[in-house]
Design a protein around this motif. Structure first.
Motif, PDB file in Angstrom:
ATOM      1  N   THR A  45      53.682  14.994  -7.382  1.00 35.25           N
ATOM      2  CA  THR A  45      53.870  13.827  -6.532  1.00 35.25           C
ATOM      3  C   THR A  45      53.411  14.179  -5.121  1.00 35.25           C
ATOM      4  O   THR A  45      53.110  15.341  -4.822  1.00 35.25           O
ATOM      5  CB  THR A  45      55.350  13.396  -6.491  1.00 35.25           C
ATOM      6  OG1 THR A  45      56.102  14.381  -5.777  1.00 35.25           O
ATOM      7  CG2 THR A  45      55.918  13.196  -7.895  1.00 35.25           C
TER       8      THR A  45
ATOM      9  N   THR B  50      56.730   8.445  -4.007  1.00 34.52           N
ATOM     10  CA  THR B  50      56.013   7.606  -4.965  1.00 34.52           C
ATOM     11  C   THR B  50      56.477   6.181  -4.739  1.00 34.52           C
ATOM     12  O   THR B  50      57.630   5.845  -5.000  1.00 34.52           O
ATOM     13  CB  THR B  50      56.315   8.047  -6.414  1.00 34.52           C
ATOM     14  OG1 THR B  50      55.902   9.408  -6.563  1.00 34.52           O
ATOM     15  CG2 THR B  50      55.589   7.175  -7.419  1.00 34.52           C
TER      16      THR B  50
ATOM     17  N   SER C 170      52.247   5.539 -12.213  1.00 36.34           N
ATOM     18  CA  SER C 170      53.574   5.856 -12.756  1.00 36.34           C
ATOM     19  C   SER C 170      54.377   4.612 -13.104  1.00 36.34           C
ATOM     20  O   SER C 170      55.358   4.701 -13.839  1.00 36.34           O
ATOM     21  CB  SER C 170      54.362   6.744 -11.788  1.00 36.34           C
ATOM     22  OG  SER C 170      54.601   6.096 -10.556  1.00 36.34           O
TER      23      SER C 170
ATOM     24  N   ILE D 131      53.938  17.197 -13.607  1.00 38.71           N
ATOM     25  CA  ILE D 131      53.746  16.047 -12.721  1.00 38.71           C
ATOM     26  C   ILE D 131      53.657  16.564 -11.293  1.00 38.71           C
ATOM     27  O   ILE D 131      54.412  17.461 -10.909  1.00 38.71           O
ATOM     28  CB  ILE D 131      54.929  15.059 -12.850  1.00 38.71           C
ATOM     29  CG1 ILE D 131      55.048  14.556 -14.289  1.00 38.71           C
ATOM     30  CG2 ILE D 131      54.783  13.902 -11.864  1.00 38.71           C
ATOM     31  CD1 ILE D 131      56.372  13.872 -14.589  1.00 38.71           C
TER      32      ILE D 131
ATOM     33  N   CYS E  68      51.772   3.735  -6.678  1.00 41.05           N
ATOM     34  CA  CYS E  68      52.627   4.608  -7.475  1.00 41.05           C
ATOM     35  C   CYS E  68      51.868   5.770  -8.118  1.00 41.05           C
ATOM     36  O   CYS E  68      52.421   6.472  -8.964  1.00 41.05           O
ATOM     37  CB  CYS E  68      53.313   3.792  -8.565  1.00 41.05           C
ATOM     38  SG  CYS E  68      52.175   3.209  -9.838  1.00 41.05           S
TER      39      CYS E  68
ATOM     40  N   LEU F 117      49.515  13.487 -13.545  1.00 42.65           N
ATOM     41  CA  LEU F 117      50.130  13.904 -14.794  1.00 42.65           C
ATOM     42  C   LEU F 117      49.151  14.871 -15.447  1.00 42.65           C
ATOM     43  O   LEU F 117      48.036  14.466 -15.806  1.00 42.65           O
ATOM     44  CB  LEU F 117      50.389  12.690 -15.692  1.00 42.65           C
ATOM     45  CG  LEU F 117      51.108  12.943 -17.011  1.00 42.65           C
ATOM     46  CD1 LEU F 117      52.554  13.347 -16.757  1.00 42.65           C
ATOM     47  CD2 LEU F 117      51.057  11.705 -17.888  1.00 42.65           C
TER      48      LEU F 117
ATOM     49  N   LEU G   8      58.277   5.891 -15.379  1.00 41.77           N
ATOM     50  CA  LEU G   8      58.097   7.177 -14.720  1.00 41.77           C
ATOM     51  C   LEU G   8      58.320   7.044 -13.215  1.00 41.77           C
ATOM     52  O   LEU G   8      58.940   7.914 -12.596  1.00 41.77           O
ATOM     53  CB  LEU G   8      56.696   7.736 -15.006  1.00 41.77           C
ATOM     54  CG  LEU G   8      56.372   9.084 -14.387  1.00 41.77           C
ATOM     55  CD1 LEU G   8      57.371  10.160 -14.808  1.00 41.77           C
ATOM     56  CD2 LEU G   8      54.943   9.502 -14.757  1.00 41.77           C
ATOM     57  N   SER G   9      57.863   5.956 -12.612  1.00 44.29           N
ATOM     58  CA  SER G   9      58.079   5.740 -11.175  1.00 44.29           C
ATOM     59  C   SER G   9      59.571   5.698 -10.861  1.00 44.29           C
ATOM     60  O   SER G   9      60.027   6.290  -9.875  1.00 44.29           O
ATOM     61  CB  SER G   9      57.391   4.462 -10.704  1.00 44.29           C
ATOM     62  OG  SER G   9      57.837   3.343 -11.447  1.00 44.29           O
TER      63      SER G   9
END
Length: 160
Positions: free
Chosen positions: A76, A38, A61, A74, A50, A54, A25-26
């Protein structure tokens, strides 16, 4: 190699992408969506750099695959500010000198933002414990704790 279609909402915007099953995901956020706030530190979920949200919960992530986020919302660090107006937490970090190099800051911000209501009832030792999953090598944490306390105070006064 097989790929998977995922649909996610990131910072209020809908995205649909085809991704490999083992894409973190990162990496999805940084390389596919170009949201580089991130940060990737340890790649083992230990440092907290990170951290993103969610479905409203702070998560690492680097420990999740992008396909696991399919259908989720999500948030950030890029989703905190409203245009040029800093989020109150970002302003508190600045006022309390809670950052130096800034590498860990996005992870702290996302962790704290996801727990603002919980922090309202915490003592300073409990705040420090709650933040212990995020590592900072520069500040000594005092400014970070002060920023949390200031944000919680203003958050509580707003009646959120």
């Amino acid at each position: 190699m097989a790929t998977h279609l995922i649909k996610v909402e990131v910072n209020g915007e809908a995205y649909e992408r085809t991704v490999p099953p083992r894409l973190l995901l990162s990496d999805f956020l940084r390389h596919e969506l170009h949201l580089t706030g991130t940060h990737v530190g340890c790649e083992h979920g230990v440092c907290g750099a990170c951290t993103v949200q969610l479905d409203g919960q702070g998560v690492r992530s680097c420990l999740l695959f992008a396909v696991q986020a399919d259908g989720s919302a999500i948030k950030t660090v890029e989703g905190l500010a409203a245009g040029d107006d800093l989020h109150p937490l970002q302003a508190a970090f600045s006022a309390a000198h809670a950052l130096q190099c800034g590498f860990c800051t996005p992870g702290f911000l996302m962790t704290i933002d996801s727990m603002l209501d919980e922090f309202a009832t915490m003592t300073e030792p409990e705040i420090r414990e709650a933040l212990s999953g995020n590592i900072c090598r520069c500040t000594g944490y005092q400014g970070i704790v002060e920023a949390v306390k200031a944000t919680v105070a203003s958050h509580s006064q707003e009646g959120r």
